[in-house]
Design a protein around this motif. Structure first.
Motif: not given
Ligand SMILES: Nc1nc2c(ncn2[C@@H]2O[C@H](COP(=O)(O)OP(=O)(O)OP(=O)(O)O)[C@@H](O)[C@H]2O)c(=O)[nH]1
Ligand SMILES: [Mg+2]
Length: 348
Positions: A50-77
């Motif tokens: 997206c563009q923010i304040d006239g700058q080209s920005v890439m925001i990285l959305d990440t999977p959340g920690f503390d997931d009951t289906n995936r361990s924190d190790t998997e998410v961290l990996t």
């Protein structure tokens, strides 16, 4: 990875459901997938441009920690490998946002461990680019939210704020624009996890963040083992108690059985005695009957003798017949009585 030159990168992290995707959707105006259920929504690191304040920005959305289906190790990996390849491709990170839902009713134990892992992933040198952000101020009583924020400042977040991380809150897009503008002005940084993996060639489990996960895993293992030992001990205890109870029951039953057997023997013995006594009584009566029979026979002979003294032949014959008839009648009645006895006590 094809990215425009000069694109600034901001990464958003936090536990599942913190509102990371929602925040990115708000600031970017893009169609970012936001969660609708209790489970985790974002599964992989997602790039949102997206563009923010006239700058080209890439925001990285990440999977959340503390997931009951995936361990924190998997998410961290996932996150660590992504960040490592980002570094190798020559990109640096302008900002790291750690998002926390201020409406969370209680501070979960996992919040602390996630924060520790997040801090290890960034490393102190990048703290100046880290924003510890609380969201959803629009949905909670103000005084309540301030109290929760104070709690975060005094406890879980204290050491990170003291070491240079920024604290902020957001109600709406205006706050996000303000926060992103500040971030985008900062000189980009290299995160510890990137340095360790991409520069020093360490495997994830040898990095500070990986070791943190290992420590947590071994703590968790110890906790489970001690819980398991407790369950085992209480299980064994219950088995012992049950065994004692069963032994006690068995003893009681054995006593009861013994008593029943003794009672039975006593009853048999008593019955035998009663039988013997009644048999003895009958024999006595039988003897008396015999005696009466004998007495009657003697009486008959006497009557016969008396009859023989009669001079008149007719009278003599008549007296003799009378005595004989009487004798036979009485003897018959005695015989009937005698047969009745034999029926009860058996032939001698
Ligand atoms: N009203 C309001 N709702 C929000 C806000 N942030 C998140 N939500 C809601 O909270 C839920 C979870 O939000 P997400 O953005 O999917 O959370 P996430 O951190 O990306 O979750 P994962 O991808 O599973 O890790 C969604 O239903 C959002 O609509 C906020 O600031 N205000
Ligand atoms: Mg998400």
């Amino acid at each position: 990875m094809t990215r425009e030159k000069g694109t600034k990168i901001v990464i958003v992290m936090g536990i599942i459901g913190a509102g990371k995707s929602y925040l990115i959707k708000e600031i970017s105006g893009r169609d970012v997938k936001v969660g609708h259920s209790l489970g985790s929504c974002t599964q992989d690191v997602e790039e949102v441009r997206c563009q923010i304040d006239g700058q080209s920005v890439m925001i990285l959305d990440t999977p959340g920690f503390d997931d009951t289906n995936r361990s924190d190790t998997e998410v961290l990996t996932d996150i660590a490998e992504y960040l490592s390849s980002l570094y190798k491709a020559g990109y640096r990170i302008s900002g790291i946002i750690y998002l926390h839902n201020i409406t969370d009713t209680r501070m979960r134990g996992s919040s602390l461990k996630n924060m520790q892992m997040f801090a290890k992933l960034c490393g102190e040198k990048s703290y100046r680019n880290v924003v510890l952000l609380t969201g959803r101020w629009d949905t909670i009583d103000q005084a309540d939210a301030v109290e929760k924020e104070n709690d975060l400042k005094k406890k879980i977040w204290k050491e990170y704020l003291d070491a240079g991380c920024q604290l902020d809150r957001y109600w709406d897009k205006n706050d996000l624009v303000r926060i992103f503008k500040t971030i985008l002005q900062k000189p980009p940084v290299v995160l510890d996890i990137q340095r360790e993996m991409a520069v020093e060639g360490k495997a994830l489990d040898k990095t500070a963040a990986g070791e943190q996960v290992n420590i947590e895993l071994s703590d968790l293992k110890k906790k489970f083992e001690s819980e398991l030992a407790e369950i085992d001990a209480s299980y064994n205890n219950q088995i012992m108690q049950m065994r004692d109870q069963m032994d006690e029951e068995r003893l009681k039953l054995q006593h009861k059985l013994k008593r029943l057997e003794t009672d039975k023997l006593m009853m048999v013995d008593q019955h035998r005695r009663v039988e013997e006594a009644s048999k003895a009584g009958m024999l006595e009566q039988f003897r008396k009957l015999e005696q009466k029979r004998e007495e009657q026979r003697v009486e008959y002979e006497r009557e016969l003798e008396r009859a023989m003294t009669e001079k008149d032949e007719n009278l003599r014959e008549s007296a003799r017949l009378d005595a004989l008839v009487k004798f036979n009648r009485v003897q018959r009645s005695y015989r009937n009585e005698e047969q009745g006895f034999w029926g009860i006590i058996g032939q001698p």
